[in-house]
Design an enzyme around this catalytic site. Structure first.
Site: not given
Length: 569
Positions: A274-275
């Protein structure tokens, strides 16, 4: 007429009766003594036959005992694996003198690997020797001895002891039935630990047992509290690539391994993280000159349609405005990051990922070098955008830790190692970004903790910098929207980076005191606790008067009316 007997006559008659009774008693005692003596002689004779006439058990087999191995210690000399005199338990079926039916039942209770029926058949077989338990625990040896059966033998032989129990189990590994390394560093170091010429010198790993215990404890507590499927954690020295601690959960106890252990989630499992990828994409944009000003803004006012796909920010976290570079990371905007990646282009983003080793196995000393990342087969426009925020590409947590070390240490990627090395002899590594880019990334990552998604990862006085990442868990044919992988990758102290700490939880569940399963609520607090507990061990003391200078970026950080600064992705 009444017959009167004189007293003297009566006394004589009664004395004769007593003498007769005494004679009978003496005969009976003599018979009993003879029977008892005969029984004793029979038992002694039987034991003598067993001791002198029975053939010796085949323990002389050179493979009967585990071979002696050298010790493994942590970086400070704390023993992690060592050879000791242990116990093994054997059975000589032909020497059993007790009730074999009863013994079979008791053996099944003590050694549940076989049924009572199997033990009964073994006791009635023609076999002269069989192992009941190799590397037996002390309580098992005591219970076997309490059976009082001459046909059960307790044998001393070399054994492998892991004094820290399950701590660092995935790092250390375990031995196979022949006493050779079957996994982990036991396997990698097998020749050295087994060689009589070298086994006298302990092998020092990069692991610090104190830090390892703290990482195990904090990650384990979070996994249990949040009922996660699994977890992974790592502490990495950014200057040398040494792994100071590595935890994968669920774990195992190499002292009592009865089945195949769970995989090492740090090196053998890949995840979409993810981020946590956003700072990597931003670093490449800065380093390549795609971004020349931190004030440069990107449109995040609405979702971004790309063909049949749409890039959007997470519900409740949208800013609905143009975002500059610090804000893109602080608010963790998928849309702004996608626009940055779109300008960066496939070639540059792929090149950055390759320089960080995202297309190769992590390459530690552990068997197989770790899992191979899931690298996109086609780098179209949407792939470039989504991989920039950690979707569509999967790597191990160790990949991520090494990448963050390069982001903050001046731009040098070094291979991770589980062996202690002299800092003066650290590998040269390879440059992945310029020193100036690394300095800028230290500022941006610190801002994320001060003002954005990483605020729950701040350990007071330790100057933590990092990025959260929350991604839907991959499932067969797509993604499982009910599960996520929550990760926080951090470095401290960011004004003079020493260590990277990564914590990841697979499929955590919210509860009364953790209302959301995103990384800011689940993984970031784990990192905060680990840093607070281990900083002094690592020579980093809290200092409220020191920090990295972010003053030039603070004026660029705004806040949308009605919204808290930063989200929790």
């Amino acid at each position: 007429m009444t017959l009167i007997v004189a007293p003297s006559a009566r006394a004589g008659r009664s004395g004769g009766a007593r003498q007769a009774l005494e004679a009978v008693a003496q005969v009976r005692l003599m018979i009993l003594a003879l029977l008892f003596g005969a029984g004793v002689l029979l038992i002694i004779g039987r034991l003598a036959v067993l001791a002198f006439a029975a053939p010796p058990p085949p323990v002389a087999d050179p493979n009967a005992g585990l071979p002696v191995r050298g010790d493994i210690v942590d970086r400070n000399g704390q023993p992690l694996a060592r050879s000791i005199d242990g116990w093994s338990i054997a059975l000589h079926p032909q020497q059993v003198i007790g009730d074999k039916g009863v013994l079979a039942q008791r053996l099944a209770e003590l050694f549940p690997g076989r049924t009572a029926g199997q033990y009964f058949a073994m006791l009635h077989s023609n076999a002269k020797f069989a192992w009941l338990k190799r590397r037996a625990l002390p309580e098992t040896v005591k219970a076997a001895n309490a059976l009082g059966e001459p046909g059960i033998e307790l044998l001393r032989e070399p054994d492998r002891l892991y004094p820290q129990s399950a701590m660092a189990a995935h790092v250390l590994g375990y031995l196979d039935a022949t006493g050779h390394g079957a996994a982990g560093m036991e396997k990698m170091l097998d020749a050295r630990l087994s060689d009589p010429a070298t086994r006298g010198t302990p092998v020092a790993l990069s692991i610090d047992a104190r830090v390892q215990a703290a990482l195990d404890g904090e990650l384990g507590a979070a996994m249990a509290d949040l009922q996660a499927r699994g977890a992974a954690g790592i502490v990495l020295d950014v200057r040398t690539g040494e792994i100071i601690a590595m935890t994968s959960l669920p774990s195992f106890n190499p002292n009592a391994l009865d089945s195949a252990p769970p995989r090492n989630n740090v090196t053998q499992s890949v995840y979409e993280l993810g981020s946590t990828f956003k700072p990597i994409a931003v670093a490449e944009a800065i380093d390549s000159g795609t971004i020349t000003s931190m004030a440069r803004k990107f449109d995040a006012t609405k979702p971004m349609p790309i063909g049949r796909f749409t890039v959007h920010d997470d519900p409740g976290d949208e800013q609905f405005r143009w975002l500059n570079i610090p804000e893109t990371l602080i608010y963790s905007s998928n849309i702004a990051t996608a626009r940055i990646a779109d300008e960066l282009g496939a070639a540059r983003l792929q090149d950055m990922f390759r320089r960080l080793g995202f297309d190769q196995r992590p390459g530690t000393e552990l068997e197989g070098g770790g899992a191979k990342p899931l690298w996109p087969g086609y780098w179209g426009r949407i792939t470039v955008m989504t991989t920039a925020y950690g979707h569509g590409i999967a790597v191990t947590p160790l990949h991520l830790a090494s990448a963050y070390a390069a982001l903050v240490n001046g731009g040098i990627w070094r291979p991770a190692t589980l062996l202690k090395i002299d800092p003066a002899k650290a590998p040269a590594g390879r440059r992945v970004i310029q020193e100036a880019t690394s300095a800028r990334m230290r500022q941006l990552l610190r801002l994320i903790v001060l003002r954005g998604t990483g605020r729950n990862g701040e350990a007071q006085g330790y100057r933590v910098a990092g990025k959260t990442g929350t991604a839907e868990a991959a499932a067969s044919g797509g993604y499982d929207k009910s599960r996520n992988v929550s990760t926080f990758a951090a470095a401290f102290p960011i004004d003079a980076p020493r260590y990277v700490v990564v914590a990841m939880l697979d499929s955590p569940h919210a509860n009364a005191h953790v209302p959301r399963t995103t990384a800011a609520w689940t993984a970031a607090p784990v990192v905060r606790a680990v840093i607070a507990r281990t900083g002094p061990f690592l020579g980093v003391l809290p200092d409220a008067n020191r920090d990295i200078d972010v003053s030039e970026l603070l004026p660029l950080v705004g806040a949308t009316p009605g919204k808290a600064e930063g989200n929790d992705r």
